[in-house]
Design an enzyme around this catalytic site. Structure first.
Site, PDB file in Angstrom:
ATOM      1  N   ASN A   9       0.869  -1.176   0.000  1.00  0.00           N
ATOM      2  CA  ASN A   9       0.000   0.000   0.000  1.00  0.00           C
ATOM      3  C   ASN A   9       0.904   1.223   0.000  1.00  0.00           C
ATOM      4  OD1 ASN A   9      -1.805   2.036   0.443  1.00  0.00           O
ATOM      5  ND2 ASN A   9      -2.448   1.338   2.482  1.00  0.00           N
ATOM      6  N   LYS A  11       0.114   4.250  -0.242  1.00  0.00           N
ATOM      7  CA  LYS A  11      -0.536   5.422   0.366  1.00  0.00           C
ATOM      8  C   LYS A  11      -0.316   6.650  -0.543  1.00  0.00           C
ATOM      9  CE  LYS A  11      -0.150   3.138   4.776  1.00  0.00           C
ATOM     10  NZ  LYS A  11       0.012   3.215   6.216  1.00  0.00           N
ATOM     11  N   HIS A  94      -9.389   1.062   5.031  1.00  0.00           N
ATOM     12  CA  HIS A  94      -8.112   1.294   5.705  1.00  0.00           C
ATOM     13  C   HIS A  94      -8.319   2.261   6.877  1.00  0.00           C
ATOM     14  CE1 HIS A  94      -4.012   2.450   6.517  1.00  0.00           C
ATOM     15  NE2 HIS A  94      -3.644   1.345   5.877  1.00  0.00           N
ATOM     16  N   GLU A  96      -6.697   4.680   7.876  1.00  0.00           N
ATOM     17  CA  GLU A  96      -6.488   6.102   7.553  1.00  0.00           C
ATOM     18  C   GLU A  96      -7.731   6.685   6.874  1.00  0.00           C
ATOM     19  OE1 GLU A  96      -2.782   5.419   5.536  1.00  0.00           O
ATOM     20  OE2 GLU A  96      -1.903   4.879   7.460  1.00  0.00           O
ATOM     21  N   GLU A 166      -5.249  -4.844  10.566  1.00  0.00           N
ATOM     22  CA  GLU A 166      -4.199  -3.847  10.766  1.00  0.00           C
ATOM     23  C   GLU A 166      -4.450  -3.107  12.081  1.00  0.00           C
ATOM     24  OE1 GLU A 166      -2.232  -2.580   6.804  1.00  0.00           O
ATOM     25  OE2 GLU A 166      -4.046  -1.416   7.023  1.00  0.00           O
ATOM     26  N   GLY A 172       2.779   2.287  10.780  1.00  0.00           N
ATOM     27  CA  GLY A 172       3.734   3.380  10.626  1.00  0.00           C
ATOM     28  C   GLY A 172       4.464   3.746  11.905  1.00  0.00           C
ATOM     29  N   SER A 212       3.705  -2.220  10.276  1.00  0.00           N
ATOM     30  CA  SER A 212       5.158  -2.280  10.489  1.00  0.00           C
ATOM     31  C   SER A 212       5.770  -3.638  10.139  1.00  0.00           C
ATOM     32  CB  SER A 212       5.506  -1.875  11.918  1.00  0.00           C
ATOM     33  OG  SER A 212       5.126  -0.531  12.149  1.00  0.00           O
TER      34      SER A 212
HETATM   35  P1  13P Z   1       3.264   0.333   7.658  1.00  0.00           P
HETATM   36  O1  13P Z   1       3.774  -0.951   7.064  1.00  0.00           O
HETATM   37  O2  13P Z   1       3.992   1.541   7.193  1.00  0.00           O
HETATM   38  O3  13P Z   1       3.142   0.226   9.153  1.00  0.00           O
HETATM   39  O4  13P Z   1       1.751   0.523   7.110  1.00  0.00           O
HETATM   40  C1  13P Z   1       0.870  -0.530   7.185  1.00  0.00           C
HETATM   41  C2  13P Z   1      -0.344  -0.178   6.412  1.00  0.00           C
HETATM   42  O5  13P Z   1      -1.069   0.730   6.781  1.00  0.00           O
HETATM   43  C3  13P Z   1      -0.620  -0.912   5.179  1.00  0.00           C
HETATM   44  O6  13P Z   1      -1.896  -0.642   4.696  1.00  0.00           O
END
Ligand code: 13P
Length: 249
Positions: A9, A11, A94, A96, A166, A172, A212
């Site tokens: 992803n 983003k 997601h 976010e 997640e 992150g 992560s």
């Molecule tokens: P990270 O791997 O940067 O923690 O992000 C995970 C994520 O949100 C994948 O959709």
């Protein structure tokens, strides 16, 4: 046998030039792997990525979509628009999107339906926040996220659903769920699906872990029996790290 999937992803990262560079690097490093490999660039680069990866075994997927086909929804993109540019899979729900764009279970249920109506595959994301885990409410939260957005589906629809757990506190942050925490939650998710849809569907749905995942922890997480792959954020932006994770299977 469940599908193993590793999806990157991206983003809101990588402009067109950066996308070209990263895709060229992915093509160089790509070889056959045990897992299905996907990347999710931003909307504006989907068609370019699709064209560039047409002959490679890396699927280009979208990070979001609207539930309606067209209309007065400034700034939105629909399922048929994604399909037109070669995209057959979409990430929905997601954290976010939930946190910054107020996506709730009701809207997500509609998005899931729209994707399935267009014969798209859905990677459906959910996960608890740190407070939920601290107050031991994480199983309840995850259960309600799944039930509210997916439990209206028919059995046949589950062929097109991939789940992605997640935990928000691990996204992150560099703090991963331990392999044991991931396994415990994935087993719970599978059991939740089994109670409603039976053993066959529960055993055939792929459940990815995200939060992560890095080259140095992927293997430990992926060896857990109910973890069928990963949704990778930061580490998917470097071809070498991404393929180290893909090859952890
Ligand atoms: P990270 O791997 O940067 O923690 O992000 C995970 C994520 O949100 C994948 O959709």
């Amino acid at each position: 046998m469940r599908k193993q999937i590793v999806a990157g992803n991206w983003k809101m990262n990588n402009d067109l030039t950066e996308t070209e560079v990263l895709i060229a690097e992915l093509k160089r490093q790509n070889k056959t792997s045990n897992a299905e490999v996907m990347i999710a660039p931003v909307f504006t680069n989907l068609y370019h990525a699709y064209e560039a990866l047409r002959k490679d075994n890396i699927e280009v997927v979208a990070q979001n979509m609207h539930y309606d086909n067209n209309g007065a929804y400034t700034g939105e993109v629909s399922a048929n628009m994604l399909k037109c540019v070669g995209v057959n899979t979409v990430i929905l729900g997601h954290s976010e999107r939930r946190a910054y764009f107020n996506e709730n279970d009701e809207a997500l249920a509609k998005k899931v339906d729209a994707a399935l109506d267009h014969d798209m595959r859905v990677i459906f994301c959910f996960g608890e926040e740190l407070n939920d885990r601290k107050s031991d409410n994480h199983f309840n939260i995850v259960e309600s996220q799944i039930k509210n957005a997916l439990f209206h589906l028919e059995d046949k629809d589950w062929n097109s659903i991939v789940l992605a757990y997640e935990p928000v506190w691990a996204i992150g942050t560099g703090e991963t769920a331990t392999p044991e925490q991931a396994q415990e939650m994935h087993a719970f998710i599978r059991q939740t699906i089994e109670e409603k849809y039976g053993n066959n569907i529960a055993q055939s749905v792929s459940i990815l872990y995200g939060g992560s995942v890095k080259p140095n922890n992927a293997k430990e997480i992926f060896t857990k029996p109910d973890v069928d792959g990963g949704l990778i954020g930061g580490a998917s932006l470097k071809a070498e790290d991404f393929f180290a994770i893909v090859n952890a299977f």
